[in-house]
Each structure stands twice: as C-alpha cells, then as structure tokens.
Design an enzyme around this catalytic site. Structure first.
Site, PDB file in Angstrom:
ATOM      1  N   GLU A 288       0.863  -1.178   0.000  1.00 50.13           N
ATOM      2  CA  GLU A 288       0.000   0.000   0.000  1.00 50.13           C
ATOM      3  C   GLU A 288       0.896   1.224   0.000  1.00 50.13           C
ATOM      4  OE1 GLU A 288      -2.789   0.660   3.163  1.00 50.13           O
ATOM      5  OE2 GLU A 288      -3.598  -1.351   2.891  1.00 50.13           O
TER       6      GLU A 288
ATOM      7  N   ASP B 298      -5.836   9.431   9.797  1.00 49.83           N
ATOM      8  CA  ASP B 298      -4.514   8.948  10.188  1.00 49.83           C
ATOM      9  C   ASP B 298      -4.041   9.518  11.518  1.00 49.83           C
ATOM     10  OD1 ASP B 298      -3.547   7.173   8.058  1.00 49.83           O
ATOM     11  OD2 ASP B 298      -3.910   8.930   6.783  1.00 49.83           O
TER      12      ASP B 298
END
Lengths: 264, 400
Positions: free
Chosen positions: A49, A60
C-alpha cells in the site's frame, strides 16, 4: 483477473497469508521510497500500500500524518506518487501496488485523468479513505473498466446491513479496520477482531485484510491466523522516521523479515 | 421560487455537501442523523432549546437602527442584528446550545469541539458547564498563542484545551484532530461542530439551530419597519452566522443575500480566505464537497485573514450551492477595509464589533452608498470585538 486476486489465489493454495506493508510516497524522499519499495518486496511483501500524501489526512494518526508532512515538504503530491509507481515498475512488474489516499487530490487532478494515469503506471488497487460506497459508485465503475480494484474499509462499528452494501461494490479484498480510532492507535483486541472477521466472512468470499494497530510480530501472527492478509502501516512508517539514512534499509528489512516469519 | 427543501436525505445541496468520511465514522453519523431527525420537531426538545435560548443566552437579540452610521455613510438605512449581545458574545452559542442538548438526549457524557478564534470553543465550554458535560476543545497551536484570553476562558469554564501541532496548526487542523478524537471515542462522545461544514447532518443541523437569528429578524423587521430589508449581509468563514440569518429568507427572493468573505491582503495576492470570491476549485474536505482553497494537486493551502474566525480554506456546502444557484451573492473585503469599518462602528455607534463581523460592516458601507435612503440593509452583527482588542492594538503598534 486482477493481480491482487491472483496473488491471493496463489497464497491460498500454499495456505499462507499476505503481508501488506504501507508506506507514504515521498517519505523520507522520492528516491528512497523506490528503494524502500524494492526492499519491502525482497523481505516478503506480497503487495504494497502506497500512501498519497495529503495535507489533511483525517483518518490517520500522528505517525502517518508526519510522513505526509515530510513528503509534501519534498514536493510529493498525487502526480509524483504515480511517477514513483512507474519507476518501481521498471524493475518490478509482479507485486500489486495499492494506492491509499483521500478524495481531494484525486478529484483535483480529475477522476478520469487519475484513473488513466494509474492505469498507465500499472497500479492494481485504490483505497479512497473518505469515499464511502454511497459516494463512490461511478468511481468504482470506472476503475473496474481498467481492471483496477477498489478496496473498501469496514470498521468495528459497521452494521451487517452496511457490510452487505459495501461488499456489493468492493473488489480485490476487504480491509477490516481492527479498532476504533486512527491509524497507529492502541493495540488490537484479537478476540473481537476474530469475531468480526468471522462475521464478515458470512457475507463474502473476498479475502479479508486486517490493519490499524498491528505493531509487532506476535500480533501479526494472531491476525494472520484469522484473516487473509496483515496490513502493517504506522509501525513501518515509524521505522522510517526513526532510522538514520544509513540504517534505514537494513532496519526495514529486519522488521519486515520478523513480520514475515511470524505470519508464515 | 419553489419551496426550498435542501439538503436531500444524503446531505447534498446539488453537487455539494454529502458524507465524505472514513468508514469508521459512518456509524456515528448515522446515529446522529437519526437522533437529530427524531428530536428536531420534538415539542419537548424544542421547548428546552428555546427556554435556554431565552434564559441562558438572552434571546431574542434586538435589531438596532445604526442611525449615526447611516447618516455618516449616506444612502440606505443600516440596521444591525445584535448577536454580539448574546451570552458569550456571538451567534456561536445558539448552535452549541442545540447540539449540547442533543448530546444530553443521546446520553453522551463527553463533548468535543474545534475552535479557531476560540469563540466556538468558549460557547461549547459554556454550555458543557451548564449541562455538566465533560468538554475537550481542539485548537491549533498558532491560535492558542494568538487567542490566549479565550484559552483561559475555556479553562475557567472547566474545559480541557488541546493544542494541535499538526499541519498548519490552525482551525482546519483542529477540525481534523477533533474528528480523530471522535473516531476513537465514538461511544461516549458527541462532536459539536461550530460551523455549517463537516459531513451530513452537520451543515443542516448547525444551520437549523442558528436559524433562530433569521426567524427573529423576520418578525422584528415587520415590527420596526413594516417590511423586510432589501439586502441582508453577513460575514462568511465556514458560514454559520450567514446561514443562520439567510436560511429563513431563501424563499423570499426580493431580499438580496450577500455573504462577505475575507480578502486578507487582497484576492490578487493569494493571501486570503475567500474560496467563493476567488473562484477556487471544488473539492472534498472535512466530510463534504465544496469550494476549497487548494493547489492544482489538491493540497489545501494556508489561508490568511486578520480575523481568526474567517481563517478557513473551505466554506459550508450550502453557501457553495447558494452561490452557484445565484440565490446569494458573495464578495470579499480586505483586512484594511475591515479594520476601517471596525473603527467606524466603535466611534460612531459605540459598538465594538468582532473583526469577522467588521467584514460585513465594510461591505455594508460600500453598498449603502449605492442604494436609496428609503432602502434597508440588515447586517448580522455576529459577534462583539472584546476578544480582538489585542489584535487591534498590535496592528496599531500598541502592547496592552
């Protein structure tokens, strides 16, 4: 058949599980990113990824936020990210690359252009964190036309009705977010994850990857036992952040090898 | 105009709005949407809301004819909707009272908020104290430094203020951080967003709670002038005070609705906070699709305004829709023009306006001159300027 599916199929025959590391493109700089990508593959990554840097990564935690900030400081945005994949592809044609990012950079360059560019760069899958299935229908269709998978997240709070809705659109694999929180949060509750993954399996034959909160080999091993893929993000990005330039590659290799052995 | 019924069930205002969040937040938003739908027309809930608006906030706020200012400018009559007289000194409290009551109904013992200048943080901390809720406010580190009196106010009210050090360390980053907190603490926490942005149902819900402002204006203008104003002006950052006063007037097409953005150092310099007036591109941020200040690769760019409350790179999706549909107009006013209007209102009317509000006042002065003396301009005086005296003094080279 997509490259992601064929990797899962061949792992399945060997009864082994996929290891999917995450790094942010351009962290610590574009050249190193390419070297790190090859290192990850050498040390056992089955797919990778690659994060598209964004100024406002709201899902995040601090570790990946800082990676985005470092990448942006290096002038790496969505186009440079795709360039990096192209360069990686010169030496590696087989390892699936999944781009992970937020909707705004993709829409800013135009969804059609984005899809054309990633098709040319041989990207295999896309995770758009802030495109829930309701808002992503035409996006998914356009990606399908190019044989690129759209990977969706499922969270601990996703209800069964919604699991069905998401699975209708998902291709490649399902990304199960193992905890309530942002990337790199607390350690996961393996019993709860086991139960949730079992529940999702009732609805789909797609492989299930588990991420958010896999911080050590022990957890990776536990997760591998109950899923099809282990995603490791913040732990690797942290290694990039904390390593000196000289040690960076060997530190990543060591960490990845540990994880690979754990899930083997 | 046909009946105005936006947003649709998914929170879309035409192509704007929506729910662009990570899957981890969907469940929380679904719960909020369902609970808001349940309570928005519930007589007991509304009675409680209006009771607090009256007895705790001090509503209705008056409309005041700025006679001396009108005379000085020459042209249309300027009326001011006095949101500055609310408890905590701005319109922000209307919405926080509504959302905090909803939090209480939903059994959430903890509320969180983002704040830029600190007004929404103070309003949230205030109502949290009033209702006995735990309160955490996220504030960009830059803003914590710039707005220390409001930081201390929040602490006095029992709130925890968390400085945000990521990104540009301002309002947008505080919003990101609040969303991250919410994802993590979804079961016991209610996120009180301070403006008409965020994912559905926030733009609609914040508008609804704050539309008490426009509803009051409709009856007050009839009492005062026997008619509605020709133009309504309000400053626009995220756009909550503007939506609050615009919304009840949307169907009344003979009333011009004008939103005033922050042109900062000037639109041509790029140092501003005016996504609508500068023809910014459409994008996705903080859960909705709207006009956004961004570079060609979709990175959000840093904004500038003398007023921290307008210092936001996006704008509520309903404003984006009102602009595209032509129902509202959007203009921008520079720091210098806003400062001049600020001083004008202080000296001529004895009212110290917020720097945000001063943008609307500056445009009112321009517009009044172009209009006839029998016409009426209504300005939403969204907040008072006590919080800004340090900024104003600094600009004049004075240390307080």
């Amino acid at each position: 058949m997509s490259k992601i599916k064929s990797v899962f199929d061949s792992l399945d025959k060997k009864q082994s599980k996929a290891l999917i590391p995450f790094i942010t493109a351009g962290d610590p700089d574009p050249e190193m990113t390419i070297e790190i990508l090859h290192t990850l593959v050498d040390a056992g990554a089955d797919m990778i990824e690659l994060g598209i840097p964004f100024t406002d990564p709201m899902a995040d935690g601090p570790v990946i936020q800082r990676a985005s900030e470092r990448a942006i400081a290096n002038n790496v945005g969505i186009k440079k990210t795709i360039e990096i994949v192209k360069e990686f592809r010169q030496k590696n044609k087989h390892t699936p690359i999944i781009l992970m990012g937020y909707a705004n950079p993709m829409e800013a360059i135009g969804i059609d252009l984005f899809i054309q560019l990633i098709h040319e760069a041989h990207v295999d899958g896309v995770i758009t964190v802030d495109y829930p299935p309701e808002e992503a229908k035409s996006f998914v269709e356009k990606l399908k036309e190019k044989n690129i998978d759209t990977i969706f997240l499922l969270s601990p709070t996703t209800e069964d009705k919604r699991i069905k809705l998401i699975i209708e659109q998902a291709t490649g694999f399902i990304y199960y977010v193992s905890l309530k929180g942002v990337t790199g949060s607390a350690n996961i509750d393996i019993d709860q994850v086991t139960e949730r993954v079992r529940n999702i399996k009732r609805y789909t034959k797609l492989p299930i990857g588990v991420g958010f909160g896999v911080r050590d080999a022990k957890t990776a091993k536990e997760v591998a036992l109950i899923s099809d893929a282990v995603v490791i993000g913040s732990r690797i990005v942290q290694e990039i952040e904390n390593s000196s330039r000289a040690d960076l590659i060997s530190n990543i290799k060591k960490l990845m090898t540990e994880m690979k052995q754990a899930i083997a | 105009m046909q009946a105005y019924d936006l947003p649709d069930q998914f929170g879309h205002f035409g192509q704007f709005g929506g729910t662009f969040v990570a899957e981890t937040l969907i469940e929380a938003l679904d719960e909020l949407r369902d609970m808001y739908a349940k309570y928005k027309n519930d007589p007991d809930f509304l009675a409680e809301f209006h009771h607090d608006l009256k007895h705790f906030v001090g509503r209705p706020s008056p409309i005041y004819f700025a006679e001396r200012l009108t005379k000085k400018i020459g042209g249309a009559k300027i009326y001011l909707k006095r949101e500055d007289l609310n408890h905590t000194g701005a319109h922000k409290v209307n919405n926080t009272v509504g959302q905090a009551l909803l939090a209480k109904k939903m059994g959430k013992p903890r509320v969180i908020a983002e704040t830029g200048a600190g007004q929404h943080g103070v309003a949230t901390a205030t109502i949290a104290a009033r209702l006995g809720l735990e309160c955490v406010v996220y504030m960009g580190l830059e803003d914590v430094k710039r707005q220390s009196p409001n930081v201390y106010r929040m602490k006095l009210l029992g709130a925890q203020v968390v400085p945000v050090e990521s990104g540009s360390k301002t309002l947008k980053d505080a919003l990101n951080e609040a969303l991250r907190d919410w994802v993590t603490n979804v079961s016991n926490t209610f996120y009180i967003i301070g403006t008409v942005a965020g994912p559905h149902p926030y733009p609609m819900m914040v508008r609804d709670f704050n539309s008490v402002v426009g509803k009051e204006c409709k009856s007050q203008m009839l009492e005062l002038c026997d008619r509605q104003p020709d133009a309504i002006l309000a400053c626009v950052g995220g756009g909550s005070n503007a939506m609050g006063i615009f919304y009840p007037y949307i169907e009344q097409e003979n009333v011009r609705l004008i939103g005033v953005e922050a042109a900062g150092h000037g639109l041509e310099t790029g140092k501003h906070a005016a996504p609508l007036s500068s023809n910014s591109a459409i994008g996705v941020l903080h859960g909705n699709r709207t006009y956004l200040m961004q570079n060609e690769e979709g990175q959000i760019i840093e904004t500038h305004s003398v007023s921290a409350g307008l210092d936001y790179p996006g704008v509520g999706p309903e404003h984006a829709w009102l602009k595209d549909s032509g129902r509202a107009e959007y203009v921008a006013v520079t720091d210098d023009e806003a400062m001049a209007a600020f001083h004008n209102l202080c000296r001529v009317e004895g009212i110290i306006p917020a720097l945000e509000t001063s943008h609307a006042l500056a445009h009112a002065e321009k517009l009044a001159k172009e209009m006839d003396p029998d016409q009426i301009i209504l300005v939403n005086l969204s907040g008072r300027g006590d919080k800004d005296i340090n900024t104003v003094a600094n600009l004049a080279g004075i240390t307080l």
